[in-house]
Motif scaffolding. Structure first.
Motif, mmCIF file in Angstrom:
data_model
loop_
_atom_site.group_PDB
_atom_site.id
_atom_site.type_symbol
_atom_site.label_atom_id
_atom_site.label_comp_id
_atom_site.label_asym_id
_atom_site.label_seq_id
_atom_site.Cartn_x
_atom_site.Cartn_y
_atom_site.Cartn_z
ATOM 1 N N GLY A 1 35.449 35.202 40.685
ATOM 2 C CA GLY A 1 34.454 34.874 41.349
ATOM 3 C C GLY A 1 33.650 36.004 41.886
ATOM 4 N N GLY A 2 32.768 36.394 40.920
ATOM 5 C CA GLY A 2 31.942 37.569 41.237
ATOM 6 C C GLY A 2 30.618 37.246 40.352
ATOM 7 N N CYS A 3 29.896 38.164 40.646
ATOM 8 C CA CYS A 3 28.279 37.996 40.167
ATOM 9 C C CYS A 3 27.867 38.502 38.732
ATOM 10 C CB CYS A 3 27.298 38.465 41.395
ATOM 11 S SG CYS A 3 27.379 40.163 41.121
ATOM 12 N N GLY A 4 28.637 39.467 38.336
ATOM 13 C CA GLY A 4 28.406 40.037 37.022
ATOM 14 C C GLY A 4 27.896 41.356 37.180
ATOM 15 N N GLY A 5 27.598 41.807 38.388
ATOM 16 C CA GLY A 5 27.144 42.944 38.752
ATOM 17 C C GLY A 5 28.262 44.052 38.460
ATOM 18 N N CYS A 6 29.410 43.948 38.546
ATOM 19 C CA CYS A 6 30.429 44.852 38.315
ATOM 20 C C CYS A 6 30.442 45.092 36.714
ATOM 21 C CB CYS A 6 31.965 44.531 38.561
ATOM 22 S SG CYS A 6 32.053 44.720 40.544
ATOM 23 N N ASP A 7 30.305 44.024 36.223
ATOM 24 C CA ASP A 7 30.247 44.090 34.522
ATOM 25 C C ASP A 7 29.098 45.161 34.220
ATOM 26 O OD1 ASP A 7 31.610 41.574 35.040
ATOM 27 O OD2 ASP A 7 31.677 41.146 33.187
ATOM 28 N N PHE B 1 38.801 45.610 40.543
ATOM 29 C CA PHE B 1 37.584 46.461 40.117
ATOM 30 C C PHE B 1 36.262 46.083 40.960
ATOM 31 C CE2 PHE B 1 33.964 47.553 37.303
ATOM 32 C CZ PHE B 1 33.968 48.873 37.289
ATOM 33 N N GLY B 2 35.976 46.613 41.945
ATOM 34 C CA GLY B 2 34.647 46.223 42.830
ATOM 35 C C GLY B 2 35.140 45.696 44.259
ATOM 36 N N ILE B 3 34.769 45.625 45.093
ATOM 37 C CA ILE B 3 34.948 45.026 46.458
ATOM 38 C C ILE B 3 35.389 43.706 46.460
ATOM 39 C CG2 ILE B 3 32.584 44.508 47.477
ATOM 40 C CD1 ILE B 3 35.529 46.532 49.254
ATOM 41 N N CYS B 4 34.506 42.802 45.535
ATOM 42 C CA CYS B 4 35.149 41.367 45.532
ATOM 43 C C CYS B 4 36.508 41.055 45.027
ATOM 44 C CB CYS B 4 34.147 40.590 44.435
ATOM 45 S SG CYS B 4 32.743 39.956 45.020
ATOM 46 N N ALA B 5 36.968 41.870 44.185
ATOM 47 C CA ALA B 5 38.634 41.812 43.837
ATOM 48 C C ALA B 5 39.212 42.481 44.656
ATOM 49 C CB ALA B 5 38.607 42.526 42.246
ATOM 50 N N GLY C 1 34.945 40.494 49.046
ATOM 51 C CA GLY C 1 33.511 40.921 48.711
ATOM 52 C C GLY C 1 32.493 40.066 49.561
ATOM 53 N N ILE C 2 31.263 39.984 49.322
ATOM 54 C CA ILE C 2 30.231 39.461 50.053
ATOM 55 C C ILE C 2 30.130 37.832 49.615
ATOM 56 C CG2 ILE C 2 28.363 39.207 48.088
ATOM 57 C CD1 ILE C 2 26.602 40.412 50.662
ATOM 58 N N LYS C 3 30.907 37.595 48.529
ATOM 59 C CA LYS C 3 31.224 36.005 48.278
ATOM 60 C C LYS C 3 32.356 35.567 49.140
ATOM 61 C CE LYS C 3 29.685 35.904 43.795
ATOM 62 N NZ LYS C 3 30.562 34.515 43.938
ATOM 63 N N GLY C 4 33.070 36.436 49.902
ATOM 64 C CA GLY C 4 34.228 36.097 50.490
ATOM 65 C C GLY C 4 33.649 35.367 51.837
ATOM 66 N N GLY D 1 36.456 50.370 44.950
ATOM 67 C CA GLY D 1 35.433 49.696 45.755
ATOM 68 C C GLY D 1 34.208 49.896 45.415
ATOM 69 N N GLY D 2 33.145 49.302 46.142
ATOM 70 C CA GLY D 2 31.750 49.420 45.665
ATOM 71 C C GLY D 2 31.345 47.799 45.012
ATOM 72 N N CYS D 3 30.024 47.516 45.530
ATOM 73 C CA CYS D 3 29.410 46.279 44.995
ATOM 74 C C CYS D 3 28.244 46.677 44.554
ATOM 75 C CB CYS D 3 29.279 45.205 46.225
ATOM 76 S SG CYS D 3 28.458 43.924 45.911
ATOM 77 N N PRO D 4 28.251 46.887 43.031
ATOM 78 C CA PRO D 4 29.280 47.256 42.355
ATOM 79 C C PRO D 4 29.669 48.696 42.426
ATOM 80 C CG PRO D 4 27.307 47.323 40.951
ATOM 81 C CD PRO D 4 26.687 47.045 42.489
ATOM 82 N N PRO D 5 30.894 48.922 41.759
ATOM 83 C CA PRO D 5 31.286 50.181 41.825
ATOM 84 C C PRO D 5 30.180 51.271 41.140
ATOM 85 C CG PRO D 5 33.162 49.035 40.837
ATOM 86 C CD PRO D 5 31.577 48.222 41.178
HETATM 87 S S1 SF4 Z 1 31.583 43.406 43.881
HETATM 88 FE FE1 SF4 Z 1 29.452 43.046 44.179
HETATM 89 S S2 SF4 Z 1 28.527 43.270 42.079
HETATM 90 FE FE2 SF4 Z 1 31.055 43.148 41.654
HETATM 91 S S3 SF4 Z 1 31.099 40.970 41.268
HETATM 92 FE FE3 SF4 Z 1 31.473 41.244 43.409
HETATM 93 S S4 SF4 Z 1 29.346 40.813 44.137
HETATM 94 FE FE4 SF4 Z 1 28.923 41.337 42.121
#
Ligand code: SF4
Ligand code: SF4
Ligand code: SF4
Lengths: 140, 318
Positions: free
Chosen positions: B12-18, B91-95, B99-102, B165-169
């Protein structure tokens, strides 16, 4: 038959004022509800939002913070810090669906034994009206 | 020695971490040469879930999980990756924290579906059709969709070895993390991979680093109110910057661009609930209690990236 629900109230009291007030209430034989469980802290400024949240999360039905009147803080400004943190936490908790009445803060000095017993009686009545903490029995 | 095997999954992320990994550019080429990427779904490699499921347990050295756990499919793959990977990294603040999607946890699934599929201005759905978890097409083909759940951080579903951490890291931080991984120089399991400093500690605006005291804020401003000074502390000026409680692995990127830190780096070491500590820090930095009432929408401010991992995890619904 189900056991009747009794509220569980956590009172976080500053050792220089509200805790002394509770002591005085005891010596003067002012009664207050047995649902009250007092936790002594060095200063109301020591009360982190984490403390209140943890008490609620673990099923306290109400959390009451007692500190010194403005100008009386042993550490000068602990109570000013306490009220800012408290108000901000209360806004967030309310937005997350916790009834604001479950969280209270009042200044009660060491000489206000009577006020302590009254405040506890009022708090107990208020929480009985609200019923059990909705988080009770939830995630531990 | 064979190359370490890596798996990457976007839940459940946005692909930004990729993209942040791809942003390593030349460094990625070096890293990729040292790694055997056995799974990267759904964005980069064409490996199917069944291929992953068929790999022996513990056969993958490192799994990177980005995005939160928001539906039954994410939950399933989280469990599969846990079995297959020796080391699993949020990896990243969602996981790591939801995250913001939370922030979906402030609403019910019904409210969200109604908003997205019926009430939005640009939606034309007179029959009010909502997504279904199963549908039979042509009377014989059964199609399924995952079931939506409250958003959760990865560690609310499976055990997590490390957090980033990081959105994205931030890409330089990712490079450091990969180097640490490849050389086996990792902190104790269960820790964040971080340099361990708050954003304030690496912020050029910090008066304390210039030997001056930090003053209390005497007003509360939104980012759209006026403009901050060139080099003063944003928080002193009334812009509610969460730098004091956020890990600064980004190198204070937002304050250096005149934007207050919103906390995407995750909580500084020792803090379990980011929002609660942020409340404490910001309240302590305000000059008087009246200012508390002027903070617009504190839940979204303090729990922008961490609501699922907060003390309630969601709004109580009645
Ligand atoms: S941490 Fe930010 S960049 Fe990474 S999947 Fe979540 S919303 Fe996207
Ligand atoms: S509060 Fe924000 S602007 Fe001020 S020093 Fe910290 S990170 Fe920099
Ligand atoms: S300054 Fe704060 S919000 Fe901005 S990238 Fe860094 S940690 Fe994230």
């Amino acid at each position: 038959m189900k056991m009747a629900w009794e509220p569980r109230l956590i009172v976080i009291a500053c050792q220089w004022c509200t805790y002394q007030g509770a002591d005085l209430a005891g010596s003067l034989r002012y009664s207050y509800p047995p649902t009250v469980h007092i936790v002594r802290v060095p200063c109301s400024g020591r009360v982190e939002p984490e403390f209140i949240a943890e008490a609620l999360r673990r099923g306290a039905d109400g959390v009451f913070i007692g500190g010194c009147h403005f100008g009386d803080c042993h550490y000068k400004e602990g109570n000013y810090k306490a009220i800012r943190r408290f108000k901000l936490f209360k806004r967030v908790a309310t937005d997350l669906g916790i009834e604001p009445e479950r969280i209270q803060l009042e200044w009660i000095s060491g000489s206000e034994g009577k006020r302590f017993s009254e405040a506890m009686t009022e708090f107990d009545a208020k929480i009985r009206e609200l019923g059990p903490n909705p988080l009770k029995g939830g995630a531990q | 020695m064979s190359k370490p095997k890596l798996a990457y999954y976007l839940a459940g992320g946005c692909g930004g971490c990729d993209i942040a990994v791809v942003d390593l550019s030349e460094a990625l080429v070096d890293v990729a040469l040292q790694l055997d990427i056995v799974f990267w779904a759904p964005t980069v490699a064409d490996v199917k879930y069944k291929d992953l499921e068929a790999m022996p347990d513990g056969s993958i050295d490192v799994g990177l999980f980005s995005g939160n756990v928001r539906n039954s499919e994410h939950e399933h793959i989280a469990k599969v990756l846990r079995q297959k990977c020796k080391v699993l990294i949020a990896f990243g603040i969602c996981a790591s924290c939801g995250g913001i999607k939370g922030l979906v946890n402030l609403h019910t699934t019904e409210q969200l579906l109604e908003k997205a599929y019926i009430n939005t201005f640009s939606t034309d759905n007179p029959e009010k059709i909502l997504p279904q978890t199963t549908v039979v097409v042509d009377g014989k083909y059964e199609l399924t969709l995952p079931t939506l759940m409250d958003a959760r951080a990865l560690d609310q579903v499976v055990k997590v070895d490390y957090y980033i951490g990081g959105c994205p890291p931030y890409h330089e931080h990712i490079a450091k993390a990969f180097t640490a991984l490849l050389s086996g120089q990792l902190p104790p399991p269960g820790s964040w991979i971080t340099m361990g400093k708050a954003v304030c500690e690496v912020c050029d605006r910090n008066p304390v680093l210039k030997g001056k005291p930090k003053k209390l804020a005497t007003e509360v401003k939104r980012t759209i109110d006026g403009a901050p000074s060139e080099d003063g502390c944003l928080l002193e000026e009334g812009y509610l910057c969460l730098g004091p409680v956020t890990q600064g692995d980004c190198g204070a990127k937002c304050p250096s661009a005149n934007i207050p830190c919103r906390g995407c780096g995750g909580p500084i070491p020792g803090v379990k609930d980011f929002g609660l500590r942020a409340i404490s820090a910001i309240a302590s930095m305000l000059d008087n209690e009246e200012l508390v009432d002027k903070i617009p929408d504190p839940v979204h401010l303090f729990y922008r990236y961490t609501l699922p991992s907060s003390f309630l995890g969601k709004r109580i619904k009645r």
